[in-house]
Design a protein around this motif. Structure first.
Motif, PDB file in Angstrom:
ATOM      1  N   MET A   1      -4.258  -3.885  51.324  1.00 20.25           N
ATOM      2  CA  MET A   1      -3.719  -2.536  51.454  1.00 20.25           C
ATOM      3  C   MET A   1      -2.489  -2.531  52.360  1.00 20.25           C
ATOM      4  O   MET A   1      -1.510  -1.875  52.050  1.00 20.25           O
ATOM      5  N   ALA A   2      -2.556  -3.261  53.484  1.00 22.46           N
ATOM      6  CA  ALA A   2      -1.438  -3.277  54.426  1.00 22.46           C
ATOM      7  C   ALA A   2      -0.173  -3.827  53.770  1.00 22.46           C
ATOM      8  O   ALA A   2       0.918  -3.306  53.979  1.00 22.46           O
ATOM      9  N   LYS A   3      -0.337  -4.883  52.960  1.00 22.20           N
ATOM     10  CA  LYS A   3       0.819  -5.467  52.290  1.00 22.20           C
ATOM     11  C   LYS A   3       1.422  -4.477  51.294  1.00 22.20           C
ATOM     12  O   LYS A   3       2.633  -4.380  51.150  1.00 22.20           O
ATOM     13  N   GLN A   4       0.560  -3.713  50.629  1.00 20.26           N
ATOM     14  CA  GLN A   4       1.039  -2.721  49.667  1.00 20.26           C
ATOM     15  C   GLN A   4       1.802  -1.608  50.397  1.00 20.26           C
ATOM     16  O   GLN A   4       2.859  -1.186  49.938  1.00 20.26           O
ATOM     17  N   VAL A   5       1.294  -1.153  51.530  1.00 20.61           N
ATOM     18  CA  VAL A   5       1.974  -0.115  52.316  1.00 20.61           C
ATOM     19  C   VAL A   5       3.337  -0.637  52.761  1.00 20.61           C
ATOM     20  O   VAL A   5       4.355   0.047  52.619  1.00 20.61           O
ATOM     21  N   ARG A   6       3.355  -1.862  53.273  1.00 18.36           N
ATOM     22  CA  ARG A   6       4.593  -2.491  53.733  1.00 18.36           C
ATOM     23  C   ARG A   6       5.611  -2.539  52.597  1.00 18.36           C
ATOM     24  O   ARG A   6       6.772  -2.185  52.777  1.00 18.36           O
ATOM     25  N   THR A   7       5.166  -2.959  51.436  1.00 14.49           N
ATOM     26  CA  THR A   7       6.061  -3.116  50.297  1.00 14.49           C
ATOM     27  C   THR A   7       6.542  -1.772  49.761  1.00 14.49           C
ATOM     28  O   THR A   7       7.746  -1.580  49.557  1.00 14.49           O
ATOM     29  N   VAL A   8       5.632  -0.833  49.553  1.00 14.14           N
ATOM     30  CA  VAL A   8       5.994   0.458  48.961  1.00 14.14           C
ATOM     31  C   VAL A   8       6.936   1.242  49.883  1.00 14.14           C
ATOM     32  O   VAL A   8       8.016   1.682  49.461  1.00 14.14           O
ATOM     33  N   TYR A   9       6.558   1.405  51.135  1.00 17.50           N
ATOM     34  CA  TYR A   9       7.377   2.201  52.054  1.00 17.50           C
ATOM     35  C   TYR A   9       8.675   1.473  52.422  1.00 17.50           C
ATOM     36  O   TYR A   9       9.731   2.098  52.526  1.00 17.50           O
ATOM     37  N   GLY A  10       8.596   0.156  52.616  1.00 19.50           N
ATOM     38  CA  GLY A  10       9.803  -0.603  52.933  1.00 19.50           C
ATOM     39  C   GLY A  10      10.806  -0.559  51.794  1.00 19.50           C
ATOM     40  O   GLY A  10      12.011  -0.394  52.012  1.00 19.50           O
ATOM     41  N   SER A  11      10.308  -0.671  50.566  1.00 16.49           N
ATOM     42  CA  SER A  11      11.181  -0.613  49.390  1.00 16.49           C
ATOM     43  C   SER A  11      11.767   0.783  49.204  1.00 16.49           C
ATOM     44  O   SER A  11      12.933   0.931  48.813  1.00 16.49           O
ATOM     45  N   LEU A  80       4.456   7.811  57.238  1.00 18.63           N
ATOM     46  CA  LEU A  80       3.427   6.805  57.541  1.00 18.63           C
ATOM     47  C   LEU A  80       2.321   7.392  58.416  1.00 18.63           C
ATOM     48  O   LEU A  80       1.133   7.134  58.198  1.00 18.63           O
ATOM     49  N   LEU A  81       2.713   8.192  59.389  1.00 19.97           N
ATOM     50  CA  LEU A  81       1.717   8.832  60.265  1.00 19.97           C
ATOM     51  C   LEU A  81       0.864   9.823  59.489  1.00 19.97           C
ATOM     52  O   LEU A  81      -0.356   9.880  59.679  1.00 19.97           O
ATOM     53  N   GLU A  82       1.488  10.593  58.613  1.00 14.55           N
ATOM     54  CA  GLU A  82       0.743  11.587  57.834  1.00 14.55           C
ATOM     55  C   GLU A  82      -0.271  10.932  56.898  1.00 14.55           C
ATOM     56  O   GLU A  82      -1.325  11.499  56.627  1.00 14.55           O
ATOM     57  N   LYS A  83       0.043   9.743  56.418  1.00 17.24           N
ATOM     58  CA  LYS A  83      -0.868   9.015  55.521  1.00 17.24           C
ATOM     59  C   LYS A  83      -1.787   8.064  56.296  1.00 17.24           C
ATOM     60  O   LYS A  83      -2.466   7.242  55.692  1.00 17.24           O
TER      61      LYS A  83
END
Length: 182
Positions: A1-11, A80-83
């Motif tokens: 999940m962390a990798k997906q968050v990193r990828t989605v928001y970073g992209s 990120l904080l809201e999610k």
């Protein structure tokens, strides 16, 4: 999940910064924030503390970033904080920086050597890396690792060139053992 968050928001941050024509400026600010977060881990603990309300977290983010950080970074941190992904702020910004550097044709290399390199040696390595890649600029991080015995280990992205003496000795040992009769 962390990798997906990193990828989605970073992209998403990368795409927004690129579309707005502010990629370099946003990248520079993100790099400063990454450093600040690593030097002040208590700030991130506050932003992710379960007893602090989302409204209070918004106030903290506004107080620290409003007017000093680009609105794209500010908005990403708030989202990120809201999610409830506050712990991923640094990782998201790092992913964004990686994408931005690649877009700007700035390579990031890691060079390990058994002894400290002179400034002349460092510049020759940097120049050789620029000559053998499509990058227009290169950030080189040097590390002394006495276990290498001699030679260099160069990592650029997912490529590794290992000319260290320790690696050569290990390869020779493997070859000798593979050819030895049982």
């Amino acid at each position: 999940m962390a990798k997906q968050v990193r990828t989605v928001y970073g992209s998403a941050l990368f795409a927004a910064a690129l579309d707005s024509g502010r990629l370099s400026e946003v990248r520079e600010q993100a790099e400063v924030i990454i450093t600040a977060l690593s030097e002040n881990p208590e700030f991130l603990r506050l932003l992710t503390h379960p007893e602090i309300t989302l409204a209070e977290k918004h106030e903290m983010v506004d107080a620290v970033f409003m007017g000093t950080a680009d609105s794209l970074i500010h908005g990403t941190i708030v989202a990120l904080l809201e999610k409830e992904h506050g712990l991923e702020i640094g990782n998201v910004l790092e992913r964004f920086v990686d994408l931005a550097l690649e877009e700007e044709k700035i390579g990031v290399a890691y060079v390990g050597s058994a002894v400290a390199l002179t400034e002349d040696q460092k510049e020759r390595i940097r120049k050789k890396l620029l000559d053998t890649t499509a990058y227009t600029d290169m950030r080189v991080n040097y590390e002394v690792d006495p276990s290498l015995i001699g030679g260099l280990v160069i990592r650029l992205g997912d490529r590794v060139v290992d000319s260290s003496l320790s690696s050569q000795l290990a390869s020779l040992k493997h070859s000798l053992l593979a050819g030895a009769p049982e």
